[in-house]
Motif scaffolding. Structure first.
Motif, PDB file in Angstrom:
ATOM      1  N   PHE A  67       0.188   4.154   0.838  1.00 20.18           N
ATOM      2  CA  PHE A  67      -0.071   5.075   1.954  1.00 20.18           C
ATOM      3  C   PHE A  67       0.470   4.557   3.286  1.00 20.18           C
ATOM      4  N   CYS A  68       0.130   3.297   3.617  1.00 15.82           N
ATOM      5  CA  CYS A  68       0.448   2.817   4.964  1.00 15.82           C
ATOM      6  C   CYS A  68       1.465   1.673   4.998  1.00 15.82           C
ATOM      7  N   CYS A 106      -6.896   2.572   6.880  1.00 19.40           N
ATOM      8  CA  CYS A 106      -6.402   3.140   5.623  1.00 19.40           C
ATOM      9  C   CYS A 106      -7.241   2.627   4.453  1.00 19.40           C
ATOM     10  N   HIS A 151      -6.566   1.400   1.496  1.00 20.42           N
ATOM     11  CA  HIS A 151      -5.337   0.979   0.811  1.00 20.42           C
ATOM     12  C   HIS A 151      -5.352   1.252  -0.692  1.00 20.42           C
ATOM     13  N   CYS A 179       0.855  -1.195   0.000  1.00 21.25           N
ATOM     14  CA  CYS A 179       0.000   0.000   0.000  1.00 21.25           C
ATOM     15  C   CYS A 179       0.888   1.240   0.000  1.00 21.25           C
TER      16      CYS A 179
HETATM   17 ZN   LIG Z   1      -2.912   1.396   3.339  1.00 22.83          ZN
END
Ligand SMILES: [Zn+2]
Length: 260
Positions: free
Chosen positions: A182-183, A203, A205, A180
């Protein structure tokens, strides 16, 4: 299970003998990782199904790696391409060499003295050191692998002159996942079922295209591991004594005769 099924599932016929397979023997070892895995599954059947998918995944990866090493062109399942790419990357990075393409890949080894047989993935040379390589495609490098590789190295070394003996053992774990952006959660679909680990649960994802990663580990303390394997073999014989008793071409030592 019939005696014939037992023999097919657990061993090989070699030189008129029936010899148990290394991986059947190491199956007697307690595997905490496997227990945790079962606990996380919805039910036993679902757990088994995912394990079957994972086994097929492993077989496909092994076949593709083997063909690549032999230099044979083959069509690779798009699903496993990141794993094969990472294998190529590892081979280049470690300058791993195969000395004898005919005999050093998927080599069957056996030991008539300790009475077992198996197939090792490859014998490779790194920086002038010859060793036994085993490729794994699971989620970790588990302790029992060191028993398996000690068994292979022992059997192999008994079959060759000293200058061709393996000096060490390596595990190469090929992994692939989508991360992912973002996270950092990692999504794996090796078992046919999607597993997401790490990252943040809140999140939304957004997964990047799948990429491969390798883990490469040298195993130390061969003699100690071989002792462990021989111990596992004894326990395996104890568990299976009723079948083994009936296998006429299973070579039996005095200790085993007393057990049977
Ligand atoms: Zn994520």
């Amino acid at each position: 299970m019939s005696l014939q099924e037992f023999k097919e599932k657990n061993g090989y016929e070699i030189e008129h003998y029936w010899l148990p397979r290394v991986t059947s023997i190491t199956d007697v070892v307690f595997k905490p990782g496997l227990l945790r895995y079962y606990a996380q599954q919805p039910n036993f059947a679902a757990a088994q199904e995912t394990l079957n998918h994972a086994a097929n995944w492993g077989t496909a990866t092994h076949e593709a790696v083997e063909k690549f090493l032999i230099g044979e062109e083959c069509e690779i399942d798009p699903m496993i391409i990141p794993s094969i790419q990472v294998f190529k990357k590892w081979k280049k990075e470690y300058k791993a060499k195969i000395l004898d393409i005919q005999n050093d890949i998927e080599r069957k080894v056996y030991d008539l003295e300790d009475r077992y047989a198996g197939t090792l993935d490859a014998l490779i040379e790194i920086k002038g050191v010859l060793g036994v390589l085993d490729i794994k495609t699971g989620s970790g490098i588990w302790d029992e692998y060191s028993l398996q590789l000690a068994a292979y190295m022992n059997a192999y070394n008994k079959s060759v002159p000293s200058k061709r003996m393996a000096k060490t053992r390596w595990i190469l774990r090929l992994d692939q996942f989508e991360e992912c952006k973002f996270c950092g959660a990692k999504k794996r679909a090796k078992g046919g079922k999607v597993l997401i680990r790490g990252g943040k649960s809140n999140c939304y994802h957004k997964f990047l295209p799948a990429r491969g990663e390798f883990e490469f580990k040298e195993l130390k303390d061969f003699n100690h591991d071989l002792d462990g394997f021989i111990g596992a073999k004894r326990l395996w014989e104890w568990y299976n004594k009723s079948q083994l008793k009936q296998i006429e071409n299973y070579p039996k030592t005095k200790i085993i005769q007393s057990l049977l």
